[in-house]
Design a protein around this motif. Sequence first.
Motif, PDB file in Angstrom:
ATOM      1  N   PRO A  90       0.801  -1.227   0.000  1.00 17.16           N
ATOM      2  CA  PRO A  90       0.000   0.000   0.000  1.00 17.16           C
ATOM      3  C   PRO A  90       0.841   1.289   0.000  1.00 17.16           C
ATOM      4  O   PRO A  90       0.360   2.332  -0.420  1.00 17.16           O
ATOM      5  N   GLU A  91       2.088   1.205   0.467  1.00 20.06           N
ATOM      6  CA  GLU A  91       2.895   2.427   0.545  1.00 20.06           C
ATOM      7  C   GLU A  91       3.753   2.662  -0.691  1.00 20.06           C
ATOM      8  O   GLU A  91       4.377   3.711  -0.823  1.00 20.06           O
ATOM      9  N   THR A  92       3.804   1.650  -1.596  1.00 20.85           N
ATOM     10  CA  THR A  92       4.762   1.739  -2.714  1.00 20.85           C
ATOM     11  C   THR A  92       4.558   3.016  -3.536  1.00 20.85           C
ATOM     12  O   THR A  92       5.511   3.737  -3.835  1.00 20.85           O
ATOM     13  N   LEU A  93       3.313   3.323  -3.874  1.00 15.25           N
ATOM     14  CA  LEU A  93       3.077   4.513  -4.701  1.00 15.25           C
ATOM     15  C   LEU A  93       3.377   5.800  -3.929  1.00 15.25           C
ATOM     16  O   LEU A  93       3.819   6.789  -4.490  1.00 15.25           O
ATOM     17  N   ARG A  94       3.151   5.735  -2.616  1.00 19.15           N
ATOM     18  CA  ARG A  94       3.384   6.930  -1.781  1.00 19.15           C
ATOM     19  C   ARG A  94       4.882   7.233  -1.635  1.00 19.15           C
ATOM     20  O   ARG A  94       5.275   8.331  -1.273  1.00 19.15           O
ATOM     21  N   TYR A  95       5.691   6.214  -1.910  1.00 19.92           N
ATOM     22  CA  TYR A  95       7.142   6.458  -1.925  1.00 19.92           C
ATOM     23  C   TYR A  95       7.653   6.554  -3.364  1.00 19.92           C
ATOM     24  O   TYR A  95       8.838   6.667  -3.599  1.00 19.92           O
ATOM     25  N   GLY A  96       6.737   6.493  -4.314  1.00 21.99           N
ATOM     26  CA  GLY A  96       7.091   6.587  -5.735  1.00 21.99           C
ATOM     27  C   GLY A  96       6.428   7.809  -6.341  1.00 21.99           C
ATOM     28  O   GLY A  96       6.527   8.919  -5.782  1.00 21.99           O
ATOM     29  N   PRO A  97       5.690   7.641  -7.451  1.00 29.63           N
ATOM     30  CA  PRO A  97       5.144   8.810  -8.140  1.00 29.63           C
ATOM     31  C   PRO A  97       4.128   9.620  -7.332  1.00 29.63           C
ATOM     32  O   PRO A  97       3.861  10.773  -7.677  1.00 29.63           O
ATOM     33  N   MET A  98       3.568   9.032  -6.254  1.00 25.33           N
ATOM     34  CA  MET A  98       2.545   9.776  -5.502  1.00 25.33           C
ATOM     35  C   MET A  98       3.084  10.392  -4.214  1.00 25.33           C
ATOM     36  O   MET A  98       2.310  10.762  -3.332  1.00 25.33           O
ATOM     37  N   LYS A  99       4.399  10.538  -4.095  1.00 24.35           N
ATOM     38  CA  LYS A  99       4.902  11.055  -2.805  1.00 24.35           C
ATOM     39  C   LYS A  99       4.590  12.547  -2.651  1.00 24.35           C
ATOM     40  O   LYS A  99       4.738  13.336  -3.587  1.00 24.35           O
ATOM     41  N   GLY A 100       4.155  12.868  -1.443  1.00 23.62           N
ATOM     42  CA  GLY A 100       3.694  14.236  -1.190  1.00 23.62           C
ATOM     43  C   GLY A 100       4.759  15.137  -0.576  1.00 23.62           C
ATOM     44  O   GLY A 100       4.516  16.337  -0.421  1.00 23.62           O
ATOM     45  N   VAL A 101       5.913  14.582  -0.223  1.00 26.69           N
ATOM     46  CA  VAL A 101       6.909  15.385   0.504  1.00 26.69           C
ATOM     47  C   VAL A 101       7.384  16.577  -0.317  1.00 26.69           C
ATOM     48  O   VAL A 101       7.487  16.504  -1.539  1.00 26.69           O
ATOM     49  N   GLY A 102       7.635  17.678   0.384  1.00 27.87           N
ATOM     50  CA  GLY A 102       8.198  18.867  -0.262  1.00 27.87           C
ATOM     51  C   GLY A 102       7.188  19.660  -1.067  1.00 27.87           C
ATOM     52  O   GLY A 102       7.560  20.547  -1.829  1.00 27.87           O
TER      53      GLY A 102
END
Length: 443
Positions: free
Chosen positions: A239-251
């Motif tokens: 579930p976190e893969t996209l959030r650490y890939g193209p969907m990351k919100g940081v910055g």
Amino acid sequence: MSFDVQIIGGGLAGSEAAWQLAEAGLRVRLSEMRGGGDTTPAHETDRLAEMVCSNSFRSDDAEHNAVGLLHQEMRDLGSLVMRCADQHRVPAGSALAVDREAFASEVTRAIEQNPNITIVRERVDSLPDHPTIIATGPLTGSALAEAIAAQTGQGALAFFDAIAPIVHRDSVDMDVAWMAARWDKGGKDYINCPLDKAQYDDFIAALIDGEKMPFKDWEKDTPYFEGCMPIEVMAERGPETLRYGPMKGVGLDNPRTGRWPYAVVQLRQDNALGTLWNMVGFQTKLKHGEQVRIFRTIPGLENAEFARLGGIHRNSFINSPKLLDRELRLVSKPNVRFAGQITGCEGYVESAAIGLIAARFAVAESTGNTLTPPPAETALGALLGHITGGADAETFQPMNVNFGLMPPPPGRARKADRKKAYTERARGAFADWLASARERETV
Ligand SMILES: Cc1cc2nc3c(=O)[nH]c(=O)nc-3n(C[C@H](O)[C@H](O)[C@H](O)COP(=O)(O)OP(=O)(O)OC[C@H]3O[C@@H](n4cnc5c(N)ncnc54)[C@H](O)[C@@H]3O)c2cc1C
């Protein structure tokens, strides 16, 4: 040499190009490998202009649809493909669908009977030094593909398209999305669509459950995972893969909350006009209907209109915006023109249209003239302009004709009126271009 121009590939583009050259009085050698002991994984016959999948040339509505408009412009230019399609149309509402066998037989017959064309059933493995149009399509023979790659350089010829969906800019809700770059580096170049945790979790579940398109048997072994993994495959990895890939919100400070979003979908400008934006890293094998349904759950994209949906297919195409000049000539070897799907247009109609205009450029050149490309307000000019420079070379992927390739007409109007504004303007621009080219005897 007993011909003026060699065409390699007798598909939709090569057949149209051969006809146009021959009708202008040039002698053509049309080299087609089918019928000479070779074939492609998708073709089933040795007829010219075989339609390998659907039997549709899509919408024939020249008032509200960009591909219908392209049909009309091609008819005005004496297209063989359109003439044969009109002759063999079958009932399909406002679409132009054809009896595929009768259509391909008709094209083959017309070309065989044209005294200026010699069809040679041969495979070509290298780039000739005489005037040539390469129209070998998405399944170009491998030796020729290698020769093209050697001529054009590292990475300039792709063997797969990995298409992320492309959205019309004016359909994005900018009351929800905002412009920014990560860590405020560079300009505010990206459209950012924020998701909170619940929205993200639902989105991941929808990706996993969504219906996917299967790979064809002959596509299965081609590796694509390293550079362009489909988003649903990433979602399945955790579930976190996209959030650490193209969907990351940081910055990415959301000006409406003052915080980084839990996850984000970023859109990057895809054409010089700024009318089309691609969803960054969103290549997918989800079925088209599923893409529309699932991507419209992304905040800011609830009413998104898609200029094209995502996909991953085997497809040989060159980086045309970088490699070709405005007349479809290879800059590093200008005796060679490219036409059809290998230029990075997509679809039967678009391929035939680019074959048509490639031939018209070659005719003008052979008589010492220069044909001005059709203006960007026309369907043919918009498509041609996109592949020869309007598209971003870094993210270049195959494209159908659509209104987003044209400069937007002034003012705001209802959707249906807006489409008419595009097509009415296009008709005028096309008529003026044609009249002026005819006056100068360049078409
Ligand atoms: C599986 C598949 C399904 C598709 N479905 C659709 C669809 O439903 N609708 C749609 O609009 N588009 C579809 N397309 C895209 C379609 O291929 C193009 O739209 C169109 O056929 C491209 O026209 P073209 O003339 O560029 O290439 P093609 O029509 O493929 O013609 C290229 C020709 O070049 C020949 N050739 C290749 N290499 C050599 C060589 N070295 N020497 C000599 N001849 C050679 C081939 O035999 C072929 O006849 C599909 C493509 C594929 C691969």
